[in-house]
Design a protein around this motif. Structure first.
Motif, PDB file in Angstrom:
ATOM      1  N   GLY A  69      41.012  19.909  44.744  1.00  0.00           N
ATOM      2  CA  GLY A  69      39.600  19.862  43.539  1.00  0.00           C
ATOM      3  C   GLY A  69      38.641  18.724  44.541  1.00  0.00           C
ATOM      4  O   GLY A  69      38.875  18.568  45.139  1.00  0.00           O
ATOM      5  N   PHE A  70      37.791  18.874  43.393  1.00  0.00           N
ATOM      6  CA  PHE A  70      36.446  17.983  43.830  1.00  0.00           C
ATOM      7  C   PHE A  70      35.633  18.430  42.782  1.00  0.00           C
ATOM      8  O   PHE A  70      35.572  18.712  42.039  1.00  0.00           O
ATOM      9  N   ALA A  94      41.079  24.485  42.193  1.00  0.00           N
ATOM     10  CA  ALA A  94      41.097  24.788  43.184  1.00  0.00           C
ATOM     11  C   ALA A  94      42.613  26.072  41.892  1.00  0.00           C
ATOM     12  O   ALA A  94      43.666  25.449  42.123  1.00  0.00           O
ATOM     13  N   LEU A  95      42.435  26.687  41.992  1.00  0.00           N
ATOM     14  CA  LEU A  95      43.536  28.180  41.080  1.00  0.00           C
ATOM     15  C   LEU A  95      44.574  28.560  42.355  1.00  0.00           C
ATOM     16  O   LEU A  95      45.912  28.437  41.304  1.00  0.00           O
ATOM     17  N   ASN A  99      43.433  28.343  48.343  1.00  0.00           N
ATOM     18  CA  ASN A  99      41.797  28.279  48.367  1.00  0.00           C
ATOM     19  C   ASN A  99      41.126  26.784  48.853  1.00  0.00           C
ATOM     20  O   ASN A  99      41.074  26.330  47.869  1.00  0.00           O
ATOM     21  N   LEU A 100      40.563  26.853  50.237  1.00  0.00           N
ATOM     22  CA  LEU A 100      40.547  25.094  50.311  1.00  0.00           C
ATOM     23  C   LEU A 100      38.377  25.005  51.032  1.00  0.00           C
ATOM     24  O   LEU A 100      38.297  24.376  51.703  1.00  0.00           O
ATOM     25  N   VAL A 101      38.524  26.638  50.631  1.00  0.00           N
ATOM     26  CA  VAL A 101      36.604  26.533  51.278  1.00  0.00           C
ATOM     27  C   VAL A 101      36.081  25.781  50.370  1.00  0.00           C
ATOM     28  O   VAL A 101      36.211  26.820  49.056  1.00  0.00           O
ATOM     29  N   GLY A 151      37.742  31.528  42.229  1.00  0.00           N
ATOM     30  CA  GLY A 151      38.971  31.008  42.218  1.00  0.00           C
ATOM     31  C   GLY A 151      38.553  29.395  41.396  1.00  0.00           C
ATOM     32  O   GLY A 151      39.743  29.066  42.162  1.00  0.00           O
ATOM     33  N   PHE A 152      37.510  28.766  40.798  1.00  0.00           N
ATOM     34  CA  PHE A 152      38.525  27.388  40.174  1.00  0.00           C
ATOM     35  C   PHE A 152      38.268  26.681  39.220  1.00  0.00           C
ATOM     36  O   PHE A 152      37.548  28.267  38.421  1.00  0.00           O
TER      37      PHE A 152
END
Length: 341
Positions: A69-70, A94-95, A99-101, A151-152
């Motif tokens: 996350g961030f 991120a769920l 999903n790292l973008v 997707g977060f």
């Protein structure tokens, strides 16, 4: 018919959903944060360093899960008419582990401190223009919804520390949850236990969850009372310590927030809410309407269970467990249309 509001089966996993390391402005390395939180009994830490999504899959093991996350800060441009400057901080988790973008990326702005040296590790969509942040209801809601759609899991953080008030948070749209407790702020002296904020948003029509998190930076020794680790947490109930299993539990609201007390069971049956918990001084139930119920410790005998009315006309219900030290555990709010017969 009996309906469990926390899953009947599974395990509780203690989680910190807001964390900083030396990748941004924290003092501990990601590995040191893992070590400290495992000492404190945690199984899950969301690494949400300021402004950059840097995953730490190397930290995962059978007893520990690092979520990706961030944290984004959207700041008021200047001191306002009230004489201070507000901000809005949002964590995005991120769920999906792949999903790292990072959404809402700007190639030149917003990244600061130690995070600057990690910018090259961030993945972003090079086809998208730089995202410019705008403080206010439209800009904050836009950012929340972009990240939610990507997707977060979206949490609105420490409203007291941020100097935000009713007119601010009531106009934000797109959050999954908000911080009922922020341990780092509480450790620093802020009153960031926020039940009134939760009730405001619930009564205003927001169906959101409440979490507890540390927002730790670890600037003080672990042995100090000023240490900002281990103040508040989220207890997630899930079948196993697996990335997607844990994030699905977040999406489903299968958790409660705490700064001490434990909730063992929570269910609805025949117009009543039932709760079983650790030793408590009192157990409260609050509703959308002007109604409350409480069960109190008597003659030094702690309370460990309670039964409360819950009918359609109550609008919503949420339960708070308070121990003899004054520490709270808070359930999510539940709505009649979702659970009542």
């Amino acid at each position: 018919m009996k309906k469990y509001l926390l899953p009947e089966n599974g395990n509780f996993y203690k989680a910190n959903l807001h964390c900083h390391t030396n990748v941004s402005d924290g003092r501990k390395t990601p590995e040191e944060v893992k070590s400290r939180y495992k000492e404190l009994g945690y199984s899950v830490v969301a690494y949400t360093d300021h402004e950059i999504l840097v995953p730490h899959p190397e930290l995962n093991d059978d007893d520990f899960l690092a979520l990706n996350g961030f944290e984004m800060s959207i700041d008021e441009a200047a001191v306002n008419a009230k004489g201070y400057r507000k901000c809005c901080h949002i964590c995005y988790i991120a769920l999906d582990p792949d999903n790292l973008v990072q959404p809402c990326w700007h190639r030149e702005r917003y990244v600061w401190g130690n995070a600057v040296s990690h910018k090259e590790e961030v993945k972003f969509d090079d086809n998208e223009p730089d995202y410019v942040r705008r403080y206010g209801s439209e800009g904050v809601s836009e950012a929340m919804n972009i990240c939610r759609d990507r997707g977060f899991f979206v949490t609105y953080n420490h409203p007291t520390w941020s100097l935000e008030d009713y007119e601010d948070y009531m106009n934000y749209d797109g959050m999954h949850a908000f911080e009922m407790f922020n341990g780092g702020c509480i450790a620093a002296g802020y009153d960031d236990y926020n039940p009134r904020v939760y009730d405001d948003m619930l009564r205003g029509g927001k169906k959101i969850y409440c979490i507890g998190a540390d927002d730790n930076h670890n600037g003080r020794p672990d042995s100090s009372r000023h240490s900002d680790s281990g103040w508040c947490w989220t207890m997630i109930k899930a079948d196993k310590l697996d990335y997607r299993t844990i994030t699905k539990a977040l999406e489903n609201g299968d958790f409660y927030a705490s700064e001490g007390p434990e909730i063992y069971d929570l269910w609805y049956e025949d117009g009543k809410l039932y709760v079983r918990c650790s030793d408590a001084d009192r157990i409260n139930c609050n509703y959308k309407v002007r109604k409350a119920q409480t069960v109190l410790s008597e003659n030094g005998v702690p309370v460990t269970e309670a039964v409360f009315d819950f009918k359609a006309e109550h609008g919503f219900a949420r339960i708070t467990v308070v121990d003899k030290q004054g520490r709270h555990a808070c359930t999510n709010a539940y709505f009649p249309e979702d659970i009542c017969d």
